[in-house]
Write a protein that holds these residues in place. Sequence first.
Motif, PDB file in Angstrom:
ATOM      1  N   HIS A 190       0.826  -1.205   0.000  1.00  0.00           N
ATOM      2  CA  HIS A 190       0.000   0.000   0.000  1.00  0.00           C
ATOM      3  C   HIS A 190       0.862   1.257   0.000  1.00  0.00           C
ATOM      4  CE1 HIS A 190      -3.467  -2.491   0.766  1.00  0.00           C
ATOM      5  NE2 HIS A 190      -2.910  -2.987   1.852  1.00  0.00           N
ATOM      6  N   GLY A 225      -6.162   5.536   6.497  1.00  0.00           N
ATOM      7  CA  GLY A 225      -6.911   4.524   7.235  1.00  0.00           C
ATOM      8  C   GLY A 225      -6.641   4.592   8.721  1.00  0.00           C
ATOM      9  N   HIS A 280      -6.410  -5.411   6.075  1.00  0.00           N
ATOM     10  CA  HIS A 280      -6.066  -4.840   4.771  1.00  0.00           C
ATOM     11  C   HIS A 280      -4.643  -5.205   4.343  1.00  0.00           C
ATOM     12  CE1 HIS A 280      -9.537  -2.200   3.830  1.00  0.00           C
ATOM     13  NE2 HIS A 280      -9.752  -2.334   5.112  1.00  0.00           N
ATOM     14  N   HIS A 281      -3.878  -5.812   5.251  1.00  0.00           N
ATOM     15  CA  HIS A 281      -2.490  -6.148   4.934  1.00  0.00           C
ATOM     16  C   HIS A 281      -2.259  -7.644   4.803  1.00  0.00           C
ATOM     17  CE1 HIS A 281      -0.770  -2.059   5.558  1.00  0.00           C
ATOM     18  NE2 HIS A 281      -1.806  -1.934   6.370  1.00  0.00           N
TER      19      HIS A 281
END
Length: 292
Positions: free
Chosen positions: A207, A215, A245-246
């Motif tokens: 990201h 975020g 998200h990771h």
Amino acid sequence: MTQPAPLWRDALALAAAAVPVLPLRAGKLPVGNCPACAGTPPRCGGRPNMKTAGPCTCPAPCHGWAAATTDPRTITSTAWAPSWREAAALAYHPGGAGLTVVDLDHQDAITWARRTLPATRTVLTTRGQHWIYRGVMQSANAVRPGVDIKSAMQYARWLGPGTGRMTHLPDAVRALVMKEDTTPPGREVASSLPAPWDRSTATGCRHTERYVRTGLERGLALVRARTESGAGSQAFGVARFLAAHHTACPGPCGLAALGEEIVTAAVLVGVPESYARRAVTNGLQAAGECAA
């Protein structure tokens, strides 16, 4: 009506046993507010989800958990008929029935409950179990990994009567929610303030830095907003959300640095540092952290 017989039978049987019931649509969601009750600002005393006091005489099953009733005339009324035709499941209001449901979402949560809580009536769910106790308390989500408390101002899906003898609500369950509320705000962080997240600790993150920081700031705002209670649970939820998200990153992602900032935000609104660290660590682990 075209409602399947089993759902109707259970709804009326529960109502006869003084358990307030309501229909759920697909996704285990309650029926949305009708046009007369919706709006901005919300009508019905300012309580689209019954968070504040105010009168409501709407005959439809509005307001989520507060729509639950034991009145068979309401359950079988023409105003409720459209909702029953679309209903995918049946729910009940545990607090209205004098009950508390400990919702265990997975096997690890069940294992914890078996080690920590007294045995009581158990209902199997899709992914875990509901442990049902006699007594009412404040509801709260994510009091620990995979554990929600459903009692006052909440609804639970009806999945059958379960098995085992129902026991009285133990202090161990009440403590899951209450220990945070008694902490005065304005504490300092015992450790030094964390270094901000950057690429030096996130060499394997896919990201952009802007995406990660945006975020994080949104999550920190949610924690800071919980100045009265619930900041620890909110910190757990934010950590779990960010870590999720990771999970596809090759790693390392520097999630420990993000976690430190969440801990600091929680401590500054009154959460004991040890509790905040435990909540954040559990949140990161629950999402399957890539690498800290």
